[in-house]
Design a protein around this motif. Structure first.
Motif, PDB file in Angstrom:
ATOM      1  N   MET A 102      22.317  61.915  -4.001  1.00  0.00           N
ATOM      2  CA  MET A 102      21.495  60.682  -5.026  1.00  0.00           C
ATOM      3  C   MET A 102      20.270  60.439  -4.039  1.00  0.00           C
ATOM      4  O   MET A 102      20.579  59.939  -3.009  1.00  0.00           O
ATOM      5  N   GLU A 103      19.132  60.333  -4.674  1.00  0.00           N
ATOM      6  CA  GLU A 103      17.842  60.186  -4.166  1.00  0.00           C
ATOM      7  C   GLU A 103      17.702  58.458  -3.746  1.00  0.00           C
ATOM      8  O   GLU A 103      18.056  57.711  -4.889  1.00  0.00           O
ATOM      9  N   LYS A 104      17.548  57.865  -2.826  1.00  0.00           N
ATOM     10  CA  LYS A 104      17.410  56.494  -2.549  1.00  0.00           C
ATOM     11  C   LYS A 104      15.911  56.012  -2.568  1.00  0.00           C
ATOM     12  O   LYS A 104      14.946  56.848  -2.038  1.00  0.00           O
ATOM     13  N   ASN A 105      15.408  55.101  -3.385  1.00  0.00           N
ATOM     14  CA  ASN A 105      14.254  54.501  -3.746  1.00  0.00           C
ATOM     15  C   ASN A 105      13.544  53.513  -2.672  1.00  0.00           C
ATOM     16  O   ASN A 105      12.583  53.008  -3.060  1.00  0.00           O
ATOM     17  N   ILE A 106      14.446  53.323  -1.972  1.00  0.00           N
ATOM     18  CA  ILE A 106      14.211  52.102  -1.229  1.00  0.00           C
ATOM     19  C   ILE A 106      13.456  52.441   0.357  1.00  0.00           C
ATOM     20  O   ILE A 106      14.072  53.072   0.972  1.00  0.00           O
ATOM     21  N   THR A 107      12.053  52.167   0.282  1.00  0.00           N
ATOM     22  CA  THR A 107      11.354  52.362   1.525  1.00  0.00           C
ATOM     23  C   THR A 107      11.480  51.233   2.683  1.00  0.00           C
ATOM     24  O   THR A 107      12.058  50.243   2.347  1.00  0.00           O
ATOM     25  N   PRO A 108      11.164  51.643   3.916  1.00  0.00           N
ATOM     26  CA  PRO A 108      11.367  50.737   5.139  1.00  0.00           C
ATOM     27  C   PRO A 108      10.480  49.693   4.733  1.00  0.00           C
ATOM     28  O   PRO A 108      11.164  48.434   5.079  1.00  0.00           O
ATOM     29  N   ALA A 109       9.192  49.697   4.039  1.00  0.00           N
ATOM     30  CA  ALA A 109       8.412  48.768   3.887  1.00  0.00           C
ATOM     31  C   ALA A 109       9.039  47.713   2.749  1.00  0.00           C
ATOM     32  O   ALA A 109       9.091  46.502   3.039  1.00  0.00           O
ATOM     33  N   LYS A 110       9.623  48.227   1.852  1.00  0.00           N
ATOM     34  CA  LYS A 110      10.190  47.685   0.514  1.00  0.00           C
ATOM     35  C   LYS A 110      11.494  46.657   1.166  1.00  0.00           C
ATOM     36  O   LYS A 110      11.663  45.522   0.845  1.00  0.00           O
ATOM     37  N   HIS A 111      12.230  47.435   1.863  1.00  0.00           N
ATOM     38  CA  HIS A 111      13.468  46.942   2.712  1.00  0.00           C
ATOM     39  C   HIS A 111      12.913  45.582   3.481  1.00  0.00           C
ATOM     40  O   HIS A 111      13.666  44.599   3.692  1.00  0.00           O
ATOM     41  N   ALA A 112      11.857  45.586   4.194  1.00  0.00           N
ATOM     42  CA  ALA A 112      11.383  44.727   5.299  1.00  0.00           C
ATOM     43  C   ALA A 112      10.601  43.348   4.489  1.00  0.00           C
ATOM     44  O   ALA A 112      10.323  42.606   5.157  1.00  0.00           O
ATOM     45  N   LEU A 113      10.444  43.414   3.214  1.00  0.00           N
ATOM     46  CA  LEU A 113       9.865  42.372   2.553  1.00  0.00           C
ATOM     47  C   LEU A 113      10.295  41.254   2.923  1.00  0.00           C
ATOM     48  O   LEU A 113       9.717  40.203   3.226  1.00  0.00           O
ATOM     49  N   SER A 114      11.625  41.043   2.593  1.00  0.00           N
ATOM     50  CA  SER A 114      12.403  39.706   2.965  1.00  0.00           C
ATOM     51  C   SER A 114      12.202  39.121   4.337  1.00  0.00           C
ATOM     52  O   SER A 114      12.041  38.017   4.460  1.00  0.00           O
ATOM     53  N   TYR A 115      12.209  39.914   5.160  1.00  0.00           N
ATOM     54  CA  TYR A 115      12.339  39.721   6.498  1.00  0.00           C
ATOM     55  C   TYR A 115      10.526  38.951   6.617  1.00  0.00           C
ATOM     56  O   TYR A 115      10.219  38.061   7.525  1.00  0.00           O
ATOM     57  N   GLY A 116       9.705  39.519   6.109  1.00  0.00           N
ATOM     58  CA  GLY A 116       8.282  39.255   6.226  1.00  0.00           C
ATOM     59  C   GLY A 116       8.035  37.787   5.439  1.00  0.00           C
ATOM     60  O   GLY A 116       7.282  37.133   6.041  1.00  0.00           O
ATOM     61  N   VAL A 117       8.791  37.502   4.387  1.00  0.00           N
ATOM     62  CA  VAL A 117       8.845  36.413   3.714  1.00  0.00           C
ATOM     63  C   VAL A 117       9.285  35.470   4.498  1.00  0.00           C
ATOM     64  O   VAL A 117       8.798  34.250   4.798  1.00  0.00           O
ATOM     65  N   THR A 118      10.522  35.659   5.467  1.00  0.00           N
ATOM     66  CA  THR A 118      10.945  34.789   6.187  1.00  0.00           C
ATOM     67  C   THR A 118      10.325  34.243   7.392  1.00  0.00           C
ATOM     68  O   THR A 118      10.031  33.124   7.662  1.00  0.00           O
ATOM     69  N   PHE A 119       9.509  35.457   8.004  1.00  0.00           N
ATOM     70  CA  PHE A 119       8.759  34.978   9.257  1.00  0.00           C
ATOM     71  C   PHE A 119       7.627  34.152   8.584  1.00  0.00           C
ATOM     72  O   PHE A 119       7.145  33.372   9.480  1.00  0.00           O
ATOM     73  N   GLY A 120       6.823  34.506   7.619  1.00  0.00           N
ATOM     74  CA  GLY A 120       5.836  33.758   6.981  1.00  0.00           C
ATOM     75  C   GLY A 120       6.178  32.154   6.787  1.00  0.00           C
ATOM     76  O   GLY A 120       5.356  31.475   6.829  1.00  0.00           O
ATOM     77  N   ILE A 121       7.325  31.981   6.284  1.00  0.00           N
ATOM     78  CA  ILE A 121       7.742  30.759   5.866  1.00  0.00           C
ATOM     79  C   ILE A 121       7.904  30.071   7.407  1.00  0.00           C
ATOM     80  O   ILE A 121       7.514  28.900   7.378  1.00  0.00           O
ATOM     81  N   ILE A 122       8.579  30.808   8.272  1.00  0.00           N
ATOM     82  CA  ILE A 122       8.865  30.067   9.627  1.00  0.00           C
ATOM     83  C   ILE A 122       7.012  29.752  10.203  1.00  0.00           C
ATOM     84  O   ILE A 122       7.363  28.519  10.957  1.00  0.00           O
ATOM     85  N   LEU A 123       6.347  30.614  10.107  1.00  0.00           N
ATOM     86  CA  LEU A 123       5.052  30.130  10.540  1.00  0.00           C
ATOM     87  C   LEU A 123       4.484  29.025  10.012  1.00  0.00           C
ATOM     88  O   LEU A 123       3.826  28.042  10.468  1.00  0.00           O
ATOM     89  N   VAL A 124       4.609  28.823   8.560  1.00  0.00           N
ATOM     90  CA  VAL A 124       4.224  27.885   7.809  1.00  0.00           C
ATOM     91  C   VAL A 124       4.794  26.468   8.202  1.00  0.00           C
ATOM     92  O   VAL A 124       4.210  25.502   8.413  1.00  0.00           O
TER      93      VAL A 124
END
Length: 180
Positions: free
Chosen positions: A1-23
């Motif tokens: 089965m082909e997985k459509n989750i890229t590393p960048a998509k997978h990392a989005l929640s971590y980027g949002v978390t980091f952005g919120i921490i910076l703010v």
């Protein structure tokens, strides 16, 4: 089965978390009136967190989770780069947008900060001529402009993400076998 989750998509929640921490760090420093020039520990702690600890830790966690849960235990350096740079660039974008909005809501903040920077510059460099002070403050004013600071922050964090991603990629790398 082909997985459509890229590393960048997978990392989005971590980027949002980091952005919120910076703010949140910015807001806490503003609300509590913590001046990094007067409290050296605050500046050191923030710099260590924002440029070393958090980007590395979040990149490591995201890449390792991608490796174990999505990519069948395999991870390439390019996948780690996609995850790490995505995390830091998204965080910088969130912070940049916040900084622009903050400047609209509290325009006096920029002037207060400029005055503090000018006082610290004079205190640290008493032999500085008026012309040198004027020139250095001109550059400070340019980089305090939110429309300059926000893109500069994104580029700076992209480089930081690239460096941390390369380190994490070397640590976690496990190539897929050529023949299965």
């Amino acid at each position: 089965m082909e997985k459509n989750i890229t590393p960048a998509k997978h990392a989005l929640s971590y980027g949002v978390t980091f952005g919120i921490i910076l703010v949140l760090e910015f807001v806490l420093m503003y609300v509590l009136n913590i001046d990094p020039s007067e409290n050296a520990w605050a500046g050191v702690v923030m710099n260590l967190l924002n440029y070393l600890v958090l980007p590395f830790a979040l990149t490591y966690i995201a890449a390792n989770k991608f490796k174990k849960e999505i990519n069948d235990g395999f991870l390439s350096i390019s996948e780690t780069l996609k995850a790490g740079v995505s995390i830091t660039v998204l965080a910088a974008l969130i912070y940049g947008v916040f900084y622009i909005l903050f400047d609209f809501i509290f325009p006096e903040f920029k002037e207060e900060l400029f005055e503090k920077i000018q006082q610290v510059t004079i205190k640290q460099n008493p032999a500085m001529t008026a012309e040198q002070l004027k020139m250095s403050m001109k550059f400070v004013k340019i980089f305090m402009n939110p429309y300059i600071a926000a893109p500069f922050t994104v580029v700076m964090y992209a480089v930081i993400g690239l460096i941390h991603s390369l380190i994490v990629g070397v640590i976690l790398k496990k190539d897929k076998p050529i023949f299965e």
